[in-house]
Design a protein around this motif. Structure first.
Motif, PDB file in Angstrom:
ATOM      1  N   ASN A  35       0.825  -1.207   0.000  1.00  0.00           N
ATOM      2  CA  ASN A  35       0.000   0.000   0.000  1.00  0.00           C
ATOM      3  C   ASN A  35       0.861   1.260   0.000  1.00  0.00           C
ATOM      4  O   ASN A  35       0.577   2.235  -0.702  1.00  0.00           O
ATOM      5  CB  ASN A  35      -0.927  -0.025   1.214  1.00  0.00           C
ATOM      6  N   LYS A  36       1.934   1.216   0.783  1.00  0.00           N
ATOM      7  CA  LYS A  36       2.834   2.370   0.887  1.00  0.00           C
ATOM      8  C   LYS A  36       3.528   2.661  -0.439  1.00  0.00           C
ATOM      9  O   LYS A  36       3.898   3.804  -0.722  1.00  0.00           O
ATOM     10  CB  LYS A  36       3.874   2.094   1.975  1.00  0.00           C
ATOM     11  N   ALA A  37       3.690   1.625  -1.266  1.00  0.00           N
ATOM     12  CA  ALA A  37       4.367   1.781  -2.557  1.00  0.00           C
ATOM     13  C   ALA A  37       3.422   2.249  -3.658  1.00  0.00           C
ATOM     14  O   ALA A  37       3.780   2.232  -4.836  1.00  0.00           O
ATOM     15  CB  ALA A  37       5.014   0.451  -2.962  1.00  0.00           C
ATOM     16  N   ALA A  38       2.212   2.673  -3.288  1.00  0.00           N
ATOM     17  CA  ALA A  38       1.210   3.092  -4.276  1.00  0.00           C
ATOM     18  C   ALA A  38       1.795   4.077  -5.282  1.00  0.00           C
ATOM     19  O   ALA A  38       2.602   4.941  -4.939  1.00  0.00           O
ATOM     20  CB  ALA A  38       0.016   3.726  -3.566  1.00  0.00           C
ATOM     21  N   VAL A  39       1.380   3.928  -6.533  1.00  0.00           N
ATOM     22  CA  VAL A  39       1.861   4.800  -7.607  1.00  0.00           C
ATOM     23  C   VAL A  39       0.689   5.582  -8.187  1.00  0.00           C
ATOM     24  O   VAL A  39      -0.450   5.107  -8.201  1.00  0.00           O
ATOM     25  CB  VAL A  39       2.566   3.995  -8.720  1.00  0.00           C
ATOM     26  N   ARG A  40       0.989   6.772  -8.660  1.00  0.00           N
ATOM     27  CA  ARG A  40      -0.044   7.649  -9.200  1.00  0.00           C
ATOM     28  C   ARG A  40       0.061   7.704 -10.716  1.00  0.00           C
ATOM     29  O   ARG A  40       1.136   7.957 -11.262  1.00  0.00           O
ATOM     30  CB  ARG A  40       0.109   9.054  -8.618  1.00  0.00           C
ATOM     31  N   SER A  41      -1.041   7.447 -11.379  1.00  0.00           N
ATOM     32  CA  SER A  41      -1.039   7.454 -12.841  1.00  0.00           C
ATOM     33  C   SER A  41      -1.121   8.886 -13.364  1.00  0.00           C
ATOM     34  O   SER A  41      -1.343   9.836 -12.606  1.00  0.00           O
ATOM     35  CB  SER A  41      -2.222   6.637 -13.377  1.00  0.00           C
ATOM     36  N   GLU A  42      -0.967   9.039 -14.659  1.00  0.00           N
ATOM     37  CA  GLU A  42      -0.968  10.371 -15.256  1.00  0.00           C
ATOM     38  C   GLU A  42      -2.323  11.059 -15.149  1.00  0.00           C
ATOM     39  O   GLU A  42      -2.411  12.279 -15.273  1.00  0.00           O
ATOM     40  CB  GLU A  42      -0.528  10.274 -16.721  1.00  0.00           C
ATOM     41  N   ASP A  43      -3.399  10.286 -14.912  1.00  0.00           N
ATOM     42  CA  ASP A  43      -4.712  10.909 -14.735  1.00  0.00           C
ATOM     43  C   ASP A  43      -4.993  11.245 -13.271  1.00  0.00           C
ATOM     44  O   ASP A  43      -6.098  11.652 -12.913  1.00  0.00           O
ATOM     45  CB  ASP A  43      -5.825  10.022 -15.297  1.00  0.00           C
ATOM     46  N   GLY A  44      -3.974  11.054 -12.402  1.00  0.00           N
ATOM     47  CA  GLY A  44      -4.104  11.448 -11.005  1.00  0.00           C
ATOM     48  C   GLY A  44      -4.645  10.382 -10.078  1.00  0.00           C
ATOM     49  O   GLY A  44      -4.804  10.630  -8.885  1.00  0.00           O
ATOM     50  N   ARG A  45      -4.918   9.195 -10.575  1.00  0.00           N
ATOM     51  CA  ARG A  45      -5.468   8.126  -9.743  1.00  0.00           C
ATOM     52  C   ARG A  45      -4.342   7.291  -9.139  1.00  0.00           C
ATOM     53  O   ARG A  45      -3.307   7.081  -9.763  1.00  0.00           O
ATOM     54  CB  ARG A  45      -6.408   7.236 -10.574  1.00  0.00           C
ATOM     55  N   TRP A  46      -4.573   6.819  -7.905  1.00  0.00           N
ATOM     56  CA  TRP A  46      -3.579   6.023  -7.194  1.00  0.00           C
ATOM     57  C   TRP A  46      -3.877   4.535  -7.357  1.00  0.00           C
ATOM     58  O   TRP A  46      -5.036   4.122  -7.341  1.00  0.00           O
ATOM     59  CB  TRP A  46      -3.580   6.367  -5.711  1.00  0.00           C
ATOM     60  N   TYR A  47      -2.815   3.730  -7.473  1.00  0.00           N
ATOM     61  CA  TYR A  47      -2.956   2.292  -7.652  1.00  0.00           C
ATOM     62  C   TYR A  47      -1.938   1.528  -6.812  1.00  0.00           C
ATOM     63  O   TYR A  47      -0.857   2.023  -6.519  1.00  0.00           O
ATOM     64  CB  TYR A  47      -2.737   1.911  -9.125  1.00  0.00           C
ATOM     65  N   TRP A  48      -2.313   0.295  -6.468  1.00  0.00           N
ATOM     66  CA  TRP A  48      -1.380  -0.626  -5.816  1.00  0.00           C
ATOM     67  C   TRP A  48      -0.483  -1.239  -6.893  1.00  0.00           C
ATOM     68  O   TRP A  48      -0.987  -1.820  -7.854  1.00  0.00           O
ATOM     69  CB  TRP A  48      -2.125  -1.774  -5.146  1.00  0.00           C
ATOM     70  N   PRO A  49       0.834  -1.167  -6.747  1.00  0.00           N
ATOM     71  CA  PRO A  49       1.705  -1.842  -7.714  1.00  0.00           C
ATOM     72  C   PRO A  49       1.646  -3.354  -7.528  1.00  0.00           C
ATOM     73  O   PRO A  49       1.484  -3.842  -6.409  1.00  0.00           O
ATOM     74  CB  PRO A  49       3.098  -1.295  -7.377  1.00  0.00           C
ATOM     75  N   VAL A  50       1.761  -4.079  -8.614  1.00  0.00           N
ATOM     76  CA  VAL A  50       1.745  -5.539  -8.536  1.00  0.00           C
ATOM     77  C   VAL A  50       3.011  -6.043  -7.848  1.00  0.00           C
ATOM     78  O   VAL A  50       2.972  -6.947  -7.017  1.00  0.00           O
ATOM     79  CB  VAL A  50       1.615  -6.149  -9.950  1.00  0.00           C
ATOM     80  N   VAL A  51       4.136  -5.444  -8.184  1.00  0.00           N
ATOM     81  CA  VAL A  51       5.431  -5.847  -7.628  1.00  0.00           C
ATOM     82  C   VAL A  51       5.973  -4.717  -6.758  1.00  0.00           C
ATOM     83  O   VAL A  51       5.900  -3.549  -7.133  1.00  0.00           O
ATOM     84  CB  VAL A  51       6.431  -6.182  -8.755  1.00  0.00           C
ATOM     85  N   PHE A  52       6.495  -5.070  -5.600  1.00  0.00           N
ATOM     86  CA  PHE A  52       7.067  -4.072  -4.694  1.00  0.00           C
ATOM     87  C   PHE A  52       8.220  -4.698  -3.924  1.00  0.00           C
ATOM     88  O   PHE A  52       8.373  -5.921  -3.898  1.00  0.00           O
ATOM     89  CB  PHE A  52       6.005  -3.543  -3.723  1.00  0.00           C
TER      90      PHE A  52
END
Length: 203
Positions: A35-52
């Motif tokens: 969860n802490k490694a969440a990444v933000r896409s170019e449209d501003g939405r946050w996602y859980w990365p598959v690999v961390f």
């Protein structure tokens, strides 16, 4: 991936999974780092990365272990129980963790990370019996300020209280639950989607 959905499903799974306290803590720790490694896409939405990544030193610090050999032994148990995958790296570099979500409606998709343009694989809601469309890291229909981990940028005013969606009536809950008698994750997602629709209708 929805944090609460995974937690609820994890404890339901524990009724038959029977993980010891240390392994339960390890799973929770990995969820935290994912969860802490969440990444933000170019449209501003946050996602859980598959690999961390999680360094062995951090695992030791949080779980009270004393060596990477102990970490490796506990990690093998989680892999054997089907809760994670792990790819080691050469030398002393941290390896790649990958959670195995309980929500079978999740799928992998590639996004471009904001600012860097880097391509990353992330979890997004695919199809869970028509229960819920794409679910990013943060609920996108709530109009209140909302930030990862509860932190608020200094330049912005503090938001008061939690960002809560409208509640469903008991009749609405019962109607949705009847559609998913054997799938708690799909039921949860369907109820969440219904609450989001209520939020949109209020706008």
């Amino acid at each position: 991936m929805n944090y609460l959905t995974e937690l609820l499903a994890f404890y339901r799974w524990l009724e038959v999974g029977r993980l010891g306290p240390l392994l339960q803590s390890f799973w929770h720790l990995l969820m935290f780092f994912n969860n802490k490694a969440a990444v933000r896409s170019e449209d501003g939405r946050w996602y859980w990365p598959v690999v961390f990544k999680v360094p062995n030193s951090e695992v030791c610090r949080f779980l009270g272990l004393t060596s990477r050999f102990q970490v490796n032994a506990q990690r093998k148990h989680l892999i054997r129980h089907g809760r994670i995958d792990y790819t080691p790296h050469v030398s002393q570099h941290a390896g790649d963790y990958r959670m195995k979500p309980f929500d079978t409606g999740l799928c992998e998709t590639e996004i471009s990370v904001m600012d860097t343009g880097q391509k990353r694989l992330v979890w997004t809601q695919g199809v869970t019996r028509d229960a819920h469309p794409a679910a990013p890291f943060i609920n996108g229909v709530n109009s209140k300020p909302c930030y990862p981990y509860g932190s608020i940028p200094e330049a912005l005013p503090a938001s008061n209280g939690f960002n809560l969606l409208p509640q469903l009536t008991e009749a609405e809950k019962a109607a949705i639950a009847s559609l998913y008698p054997e799938d708690e994750v799909a039921c949860f997602n369907a109820m969440w989607a219904a609450r989001e629709r209520k939020q949109k209708e209020k706008r």
